[in-house]
Design a protein around this motif. Structure first.
Motif, PDB file in Angstrom:
ATOM      1  N   GLN A  68      32.684  52.719  43.100  1.00  0.00           N
ATOM      2  CA  GLN A  68      32.844  51.967  44.347  1.00  0.00           C
ATOM      3  C   GLN A  68      32.024  50.674  44.342  1.00  0.00           C
ATOM      4  O   GLN A  68      31.139  50.471  45.172  1.00  0.00           O
ATOM      5  CB  GLN A  68      32.442  52.844  45.531  1.00  0.00           C
ATOM      6  N   SER A  69      32.295  49.824  43.386  1.00  0.00           N
ATOM      7  CA  SER A  69      31.565  48.562  43.283  1.00  0.00           C
ATOM      8  C   SER A  69      32.519  47.461  42.863  1.00  0.00           C
ATOM      9  O   SER A  69      33.651  47.710  42.429  1.00  0.00           O
ATOM     10  CB  SER A  69      30.428  48.684  42.262  1.00  0.00           C
ATOM     11  N   GLY A  70      32.055  46.220  42.993  1.00  0.00           N
ATOM     12  CA  GLY A  70      32.858  45.076  42.580  1.00  0.00           C
ATOM     13  C   GLY A  70      31.974  43.853  42.425  1.00  0.00           C
ATOM     14  O   GLY A  70      30.837  43.826  42.907  1.00  0.00           O
ATOM     15  N   ILE A  71      32.472  42.848  41.754  1.00  0.00           N
ATOM     16  CA  ILE A  71      31.782  41.567  41.601  1.00  0.00           C
ATOM     17  C   ILE A  71      32.799  40.464  41.863  1.00  0.00           C
ATOM     18  O   ILE A  71      33.904  40.487  41.321  1.00  0.00           O
ATOM     19  CB  ILE A  71      31.194  41.401  40.186  1.00  0.00           C
ATOM     20  N   LEU A  72      32.426  39.513  42.712  1.00  0.00           N
ATOM     21  CA  LEU A  72      33.301  38.384  43.003  1.00  0.00           C
ATOM     22  C   LEU A  72      32.623  37.120  42.480  1.00  0.00           C
ATOM     23  O   LEU A  72      31.532  36.763  42.933  1.00  0.00           O
ATOM     24  CB  LEU A  72      33.545  38.293  44.508  1.00  0.00           C
ATOM     25  N   ILE A  73      33.233  36.471  41.492  1.00  0.00           N
ATOM     26  CA  ILE A  73      32.709  35.233  40.919  1.00  0.00           C
ATOM     27  C   ILE A  73      33.222  34.070  41.765  1.00  0.00           C
ATOM     28  O   ILE A  73      34.432  33.926  41.965  1.00  0.00           O
ATOM     29  CB  ILE A  73      33.158  35.069  39.458  1.00  0.00           C
ATOM     30  N   VAL A  74      32.313  33.254  42.276  1.00  0.00           N
ATOM     31  CA  VAL A  74      32.697  32.145  43.156  1.00  0.00           C
ATOM     32  C   VAL A  74      32.861  30.887  42.303  1.00  0.00           C
ATOM     33  O   VAL A  74      31.874  30.250  41.918  1.00  0.00           O
ATOM     34  CB  VAL A  74      31.654  31.920  44.261  1.00  0.00           C
ATOM     35  N   ARG A  75      34.093  30.551  42.011  1.00  0.00           N
ATOM     36  CA  ARG A  75      34.384  29.352  41.215  1.00  0.00           C
ATOM     37  C   ARG A  75      34.879  28.194  42.086  1.00  0.00           C
ATOM     38  O   ARG A  75      34.734  27.035  41.719  1.00  0.00           O
ATOM     39  CB  ARG A  75      35.431  29.664  40.149  1.00  0.00           C
ATOM     40  N   ASP A  76      35.492  28.505  43.216  1.00  0.00           N
ATOM     41  CA  ASP A  76      36.024  27.485  44.111  1.00  0.00           C
ATOM     42  C   ASP A  76      34.879  26.592  44.616  1.00  0.00           C
ATOM     43  O   ASP A  76      33.937  27.073  45.240  1.00  0.00           O
ATOM     44  CB  ASP A  76      36.740  28.148  45.285  1.00  0.00           C
ATOM     45  N   THR A  77      34.973  25.296  44.340  1.00  0.00           N
ATOM     46  CA  THR A  77      33.889  24.370  44.652  1.00  0.00           C
ATOM     47  C   THR A  77      33.586  24.328  46.139  1.00  0.00           C
ATOM     48  O   THR A  77      32.421  24.341  46.559  1.00  0.00           O
ATOM     49  CB  THR A  77      34.235  22.949  44.155  1.00  0.00           C
ATOM     50  N   GLU A  78      34.615  24.293  46.962  1.00  0.00           N
ATOM     51  CA  GLU A  78      34.396  24.197  48.403  1.00  0.00           C
ATOM     52  C   GLU A  78      33.767  25.472  48.954  1.00  0.00           C
ATOM     53  O   GLU A  78      32.873  25.419  49.805  1.00  0.00           O
ATOM     54  CB  GLU A  78      35.723  23.892  49.108  1.00  0.00           C
ATOM     55  N   LYS A  79      34.241  26.622  48.487  1.00  0.00           N
ATOM     56  CA  LYS A  79      33.652  27.877  48.949  1.00  0.00           C
ATOM     57  C   LYS A  79      32.185  27.961  48.555  1.00  0.00           C
ATOM     58  O   LYS A  79      31.337  28.385  49.345  1.00  0.00           O
ATOM     59  CB  LYS A  79      34.420  29.069  48.374  1.00  0.00           C
ATOM     60  N   ARG A  80      31.903  27.551  47.343  1.00  0.00           N
ATOM     61  CA  ARG A  80      30.516  27.635  46.880  1.00  0.00           C
ATOM     62  C   ARG A  80      29.620  26.692  47.680  1.00  0.00           C
ATOM     63  O   ARG A  80      28.500  27.053  48.051  1.00  0.00           O
ATOM     64  CB  ARG A  80      30.442  27.325  45.387  1.00  0.00           C
TER      65      ARG A  80
END
Length: 277
Positions: A68-80
């Motif tokens: 029950q785990s996950g990792i979300l990589i934030v690549r979107d420049t605006e979101k970051r």
């Protein structure tokens, strides 16, 4: 030759013979030498190396193999940029080559129950704990793997101060919540070993016993202040508590927790569909 005992002494500031006959190498040395890094070189982390680290992270133990785990990589420049703006006191979030968010994911097993036509009969507080612990184990495995190849890491728990906004930005569905943010990159410096409370404060035998806590904390404060003194300008809540002559770890942490923080978490988790009973 440096030994495991030397690394233990570096970590706790106390003499020991434990590990004196063990060379300071391998997994034990990496774990004992852990340090957070908040300054990074601009060099990117190769994608194939990141895939290796992710594979190592998800090799962590998982409660009942529920995973029950996950990792979300934030690549979107605006979101970051929007996430960075939430925490302006932490410029290392913007400087890190990779920024990720570690997730507690109770959604997946609920969907699998639906797929198999069976009820999910564990809709209570333990669902939150199980997913959070799974995510924490994955987080620690990732750190161990990253440090073993020379990368530097810094978990960002302050993400939970802005948990609603971060969840909305990352479009997290019900029964998924962010455990922490995470900076990853090649260190621009060595960092430092953070002195820890001695294991005898945390380890109990047969019953819980903190009768010696006051003396242990006083000794720890003295050892820590001798290694790195907190400057006056870093003292917390001076207007309320005054400028302390002897401002050690315990005073700093007592002041930190004297103010409420993240009081919205229960409300947020309920909004994510969790039953906290």
């Amino acid at each position: 030759m440096k030994t495991i005992a030397d690394l233990i002494e570096d970590r706790f500031g106390l003499e020991t013979e434990a590990g004196r006959d063990m060379p300071a190498e391998g997994d034990l040395a990496n774990i004992l030498g852990h340090r957070s890094h908040r300054r990074y070189k601009p060099d990117p982390v190769p994608e194939n190396l990141l895939e290796v680290l992710l594979s190592a992270a998800f090799s962590a133990p998982a409660k009942s193999d529920l995973q029950q785990s996950g990792i979300l990589i934030v690549r979107d420049t605006e979101k970051r940029k929007k996430i960075e703006a939430l925490m302006p006191a932490m410029p290392w979030i913007a400087e890190a080559p990779v920024f990720m968010v570690f997730l507690a994911d109770n959604r997946r097993i609920r969907r699998i129950s639906e797929m198999r036509g069976t009820p999910f009969a564990n809709d209570h507080l333990d669902s939150v704990l199980n997913a959070a612990v799974d995510a924490g184990l994955v987080l620690m495995n990732f750190i161990r793997a990253a440090e073993s190849v020379g990368l530097g890491c810094c978990p960002i728990s302050v993400v939970r101060n802005h948990i609603e906004t971060v969840s909305e930005l990352l479009e997290l569905p019900e029964h998924v919540f962010p455990l922490c943010g995470f900076c990853l990159g090649w260190p621009a410096g060595e960092g430092h070993i953070s002195l820890r409370l001695p294991p005898r404060v945390m380890v109990h035998t047969d019953r819980y016993d903190d009768s010696g806590l006051e003396a242990e904390v006083a000794g720890y404060d003295a050892r820590r202040s001798a290694r790195y003194r907190i400057p006056d300008e870093k003292q917390r809540l001076v207007d309320e508590y005054g400028l302390a002559q002897d401002y050690g770890w315990s005073e700093d942490k007592a002041r930190q927790v004297s103010k409420p923080e993240r009081m919205q978490l229960a409300k947020y988790l309920r909004s994510q569909g969790f039953n906290l009973e």
